[in-house]
Scaffold this motif. Structure first.
Motif, PDB file in Angstrom:
ATOM      1  N   ARG A   8     -36.512 -26.475 -83.318  1.00  0.00           N
ATOM      2  CA  ARG A   8     -35.748 -25.494 -82.542  1.00  0.00           C
ATOM      3  C   ARG A   8     -34.245 -25.724 -82.674  1.00  0.00           C
ATOM      4  NH1 ARG A   8     -40.003 -25.591 -77.423  1.00  0.00           N
ATOM      5  NH2 ARG A   8     -41.421 -24.056 -78.360  1.00  0.00           N
ATOM      6  N   THR A  11     -33.245 -24.301 -85.870  1.00  0.00           N
ATOM      7  CA  THR A  11     -33.182 -22.842 -85.756  1.00  0.00           C
ATOM      8  C   THR A  11     -31.839 -22.415 -85.199  1.00  0.00           C
ATOM      9  OG1 THR A  11     -35.576 -22.598 -85.512  1.00  0.00           O
ATOM     10  CG2 THR A  11     -34.210 -20.808 -84.643  1.00  0.00           C
ATOM     11  N   THR A  32     -37.886 -13.800 -82.741  1.00  0.00           N
ATOM     12  CA  THR A  32     -39.177 -13.114 -82.719  1.00  0.00           C
ATOM     13  C   THR A  32     -38.963 -11.605 -82.820  1.00  0.00           C
ATOM     14  OG1 THR A  32     -39.192 -12.948 -80.297  1.00  0.00           O
ATOM     15  CG2 THR A  32     -40.217 -14.924 -81.272  1.00  0.00           C
ATOM     16  N   ASP A  33     -40.013 -10.877 -83.193  1.00  0.00           N
ATOM     17  CA  ASP A  33     -39.925  -9.407 -83.306  1.00  0.00           C
ATOM     18  C   ASP A  33     -39.641  -8.745 -81.963  1.00  0.00           C
ATOM     19  OD1 ASP A  33     -40.375  -9.519 -86.031  1.00  0.00           O
ATOM     20  OD2 ASP A  33     -42.533  -9.138 -85.853  1.00  0.00           O
ATOM     21  N   ASP A  34     -40.065  -9.384 -80.874  1.00  0.00           N
ATOM     22  CA  ASP A  34     -39.873  -8.805 -79.532  1.00  0.00           C
ATOM     23  C   ASP A  34     -38.731  -9.467 -78.761  1.00  0.00           C
ATOM     24  OD1 ASP A  34     -41.129 -11.266 -79.131  1.00  0.00           O
ATOM     25  OD2 ASP A  34     -42.513 -10.515 -77.605  1.00  0.00           O
ATOM     26  N   VAL A  35     -37.776 -10.034 -79.484  1.00  0.00           N
ATOM     27  CA  VAL A  35     -36.650 -10.746 -78.865  1.00  0.00           C
ATOM     28  C   VAL A  35     -35.937  -9.864 -77.833  1.00  0.00           C
ATOM     29  CG1 VAL A  35     -35.010 -10.119 -80.695  1.00  0.00           C
ATOM     30  CG2 VAL A  35     -34.624 -12.200 -79.353  1.00  0.00           C
ATOM     31  N   ARG A 111     -40.255 -19.365 -78.514  1.00  0.00           N
ATOM     32  CA  ARG A 111     -41.700 -19.271 -78.689  1.00  0.00           C
ATOM     33  C   ARG A 111     -41.960 -19.860 -80.062  1.00  0.00           C
ATOM     34  NH1 ARG A 111     -42.873 -13.832 -78.967  1.00  0.00           N
ATOM     35  NH2 ARG A 111     -42.213 -13.656 -76.806  1.00  0.00           N
ATOM     36  N   ARG A 114     -39.074 -20.131 -82.946  1.00  0.00           N
ATOM     37  CA  ARG A 114     -38.213 -18.945 -83.031  1.00  0.00           C
ATOM     38  C   ARG A 114     -37.702 -18.561 -81.641  1.00  0.00           C
ATOM     39  NH1 ARG A 114     -41.069 -14.501 -86.202  1.00  0.00           N
ATOM     40  NH2 ARG A 114     -38.968 -13.725 -86.566  1.00  0.00           N
ATOM     41  N   CYS A 116     -36.963 -16.220 -78.635  1.00  0.00           N
ATOM     42  CA  CYS A 116     -37.540 -15.008 -78.052  1.00  0.00           C
ATOM     43  C   CYS A 116     -36.621 -14.397 -76.998  1.00  0.00           C
ATOM     44  CB  CYS A 116     -38.931 -15.272 -77.480  1.00  0.00           C
ATOM     45  SG  CYS A 116     -38.995 -16.479 -76.147  1.00  0.00           S
TER      46      CYS A 116
END
Length: 137
Positions: A8, A11, A32-35, A111, A114, A116
């Motif tokens: 992390r 990241t 994430t895609d839903d950040v 998450r 990545r 979120c």
């Protein structure tokens, strides 16, 4: 620090490297895609909430376009469990030549390895006047 916390931390380092390259795809690779991104300013109690990778990327790329020299000088990253923090100095020049230079921080949720959630906080410092005078060749 656990292996996941070390991932992390990497990241965060990679995301801020991408921010400073003005690389929207690189920034989003760490998210994430839903950040969910809560901007520092806006009409809501959280500032302005932006959800989902396409809209978050568009918000970041809008900042890159508005301030072609924008940068975040990171002074510290920390990770503890599924939370992280980055402290930085935001620097940018406005279209009229005024300078913005203010400390701030981001609070992150993770998450896996990545991001979120990202909640930005920046000091409300007045813009500094544009430098005047003749350029030296």
């Amino acid at each position: 620090m656990s292996d996941l916390e070390n991932e992390r931390l990497k990241t965060l380092e990679q995301v801020f490297d991408a921010f400073n390259r003005h690389d929207g795809a690189g920034v989003m690779a760490g998210m994430t895609d839903d950040v969910v991104f809560d901007a520092a300013a806006g009409p809501e109690i959280c500032g302005r909430r932006i959800q989902g990778a396409p809209d978050v990327r568009a918000a970041f790329e809008s900042t890159f376009a508005m301030f072609p020299d924008v940068s975040w000088e990171c002074t510290r990253h920390a990770v503890f469990g599924d939370r992280g923090i980055s402290e930085w100095i935001f620097r940018a020049t406005t279209k009229d030549g005024s300078r913005i230079e203010a400390e701030g921080c981001d609070l992150f949720g993770f998450r896996g390895n990545r991001i979120c959630s990202k909640s930005a906080f920046r000091k409300d410092r007045p813009q500094q006047p544009a430098k005047t005078g003749r350029a030296v060749a």
